[in-house]
Design an enzyme around this catalytic site. Structure first.
Site, short mmCIF file in Angstrom:
data_model
loop_
_atom_site.label_atom_id
_atom_site.label_comp_id
_atom_site.label_asym_id
_atom_site.label_seq_id
_atom_site.Cartn_x
_atom_site.Cartn_y
_atom_site.Cartn_z
N ASP A 157 -6.50 57.00 21.48
CA ASP A 157 -5.08 56.91 21.82
C ASP A 157 -4.35 57.50 20.64
O ASP A 157 -3.73 56.80 19.85
CB ASP A 157 -4.68 55.45 22.07
N ASN A 179 6.61 58.43 23.64
CA ASN A 179 5.77 57.82 22.63
C ASN A 179 6.55 56.77 21.84
O ASN A 179 7.57 56.25 22.30
CB ASN A 179 5.16 58.89 21.72
N ARG A 180 6.15 56.48 20.63
CA ARG A 180 6.69 55.33 19.90
C ARG A 180 7.73 55.73 18.85
O ARG A 180 7.64 56.80 18.24
CB ARG A 180 5.57 54.54 19.23
N GLU A 221 -0.73 64.16 27.16
CA GLU A 221 0.71 64.39 27.06
C GLU A 221 0.96 65.57 26.13
O GLU A 221 0.57 65.54 24.96
CB GLU A 221 1.41 63.16 26.51
N HIS A 253 3.72 62.25 31.74
CA HIS A 253 2.73 61.21 31.43
C HIS A 253 1.69 61.17 32.55
O HIS A 253 1.80 60.41 33.50
CB HIS A 253 3.43 59.86 31.28
#
Length: 396
Positions: free
Chosen positions: A279, A103-104, A356, A202
């Site tokens: 998302d 992820n971010r 995920e 993923h």
């Protein structure tokens, strides 16, 4: 995906000759596979799954539908070389392990025990890090440690890849069993320095397997996440703001079963700028009689009326990232196993769902959330373990 995997695949894949493709070089203290694209298939009654060492990646997963016919419910490519072509173009993250930090990461930076690290900012035109940087675990050639008819184990020695602190070794064991069930166990051990670790499989799913018009998207799939009354709010590039939202009265409420398409058009800008769909990271709040990392309860149920296939996911993780393929646009064809008509079927908008099992997105930059015990690991801490069990059945 926010992380979730975005099919940041909204453009047609250009042809790249196989001779021009490469696997990023990996320093190893032991032998690695001669062929990172070799397929390993494992099977048990009612299920078989195929993986390749490149990204320790799932390429196919067959289970029987309501008519007893096997259906491939995982998206990907027929030709394993297409995964490399994808990574060098649209980078869809079809089916691999992502890490060292899934992820971010806001601004591509974090601080662990007073030491600040800067990771390549490979997302949103250089504003944040996605799935571990320029060359994450999804683009690494994992080593096959063991393989038999029902199980395969991969390993990866991460020698401070992408600027993450310290070295870690990870083992990924995939097993199928009667049920039918697929179990994924990811175990990561730091070898020297304190470091964040957050891995995830993923995976792109379509339980309708593209068998008919309704099965060509996930809008008619029924989704329930009974223990997700909260979600992590994000800004217009998908990075957490620090706020925790309630799903009550919003399009994000899947605590009771509902079709994904029921409220999806009302989910605007909650998945990023000018985005309609999901998302988002949904927080798993297990009941008191369970436990914070217990795997006794299903955290997610997904089903398709087209095939009658139902999926229940059990995991020890603290959140689920859900991405409804909001950015796909019909330029990538589905696999041959998913072509059911005379005309070629493509992955349309909302043609798949990424699920995920992971920890809280960018939790390393939000100490106020109290997630460090699930995200920061040292040489004397327990290993980082991502456990996920995928139970398949047929709707009554």
């Amino acid at each position: 995906m926010v992380c979730g995997g975005q099919v940041r695949g909204a453009v047609e894949l250009p042809y790249v000759p196989a001779s021009a493709l490469f696997v990023p070089p990996i320093k190893r203290s032991y032998a690695q596979n001669a062929d990172p694209l070799q397929k390993y298939t494992i099977s048990a009654p009612g299920i078989n799954a195929t993986f390749i060492p490149y990204g320790a990646r799932l390429t196919n997963l067959y289970v029987n539908d309501k008519n007893g016919d096997p259906q491939d419910v995982a998206l990907g490519y027929d030709d394993a070389a297409d995964y490399l072509r994808d990574d060098q173009t649209v980078h869809s993250y079809y089916g691999p392990i992502v890490g060292r930090y899934a992820n971010r990461i806001k601004n591509g930076t974090f601080t662990v025990q007073g030491a600040t690290s800067q990771i390549p900012k490979n997302d949103n035109m250089g504003h944040d890090t996605l799935h571990g940087g320029n060359i994450g675990y999804d683009q690494r050639n994992w080593t096959v440690v063991s393989a038999n008819t029902t199980s395969v184990t991969f390993s990866l020695l991460d020698q401070a890849f992408e600027g993450f602190p310290g070295n870690i070794i990870t083992y990924a064991t995939y097993t199928v069993s009667a049920g039918p069930t697929w179990t994924s166990r990811l175990v990561s051990i730091p070898l020297d320095e304190p470091t964040p670790i957050m891995l995830a499989n993923h995976l792109y799913w379509n339980l309708g397997a593209f068998v008919d018009a309704e099965g060509s998207t996930i809008l008619n799939h029924t989704l329930q996440m009974p223990h997700t009354s909260r979600y992590i709010e994000i800004d217009n590039i998908g990075v957490p703001t620090g706020a925790i939202g309630s799903v009550d009265g919003t399009p994000y409420d899947f605590t009771s079963p509902k079709q994904i398409g029921r409220d999806i058009l009302s989910a605007t800008n909650g998945c990023g700028y000018n985005c309609t769909g999901y998302d988002n990271a949904f927080i798993l709040d297990r009941p008191r009689y369970s436990g914070p990392e217990a795997t006794d309860l299903s955290m997610l149920t997904l089903s398709s009326a087209s095939t009658g296939i139902r999926l229940d996911i059990y995991t020890n993780q603290q959140s689920l990232q859900i991405y409804t393929c909001d950015n796909t646009n019909g330029t990538i064809p589905v696999k041959g196993s998913q072509q059911h008509g005379q005309n070629t079927t493509y992955v349309e908008k909302y043609g798949c769902i990424v699920i995920e099992t992971q920890q809280w997105i960018d939790g390393i930059n939000h100490p106020e959330w109290g997630q460090d015990q699930y995200q920061i690991y040292t040489v004397d801490s327990p290993p980082a373990v991502v456990y996920a069990r995928y139970d398949f059945s047929i709707l009554n």
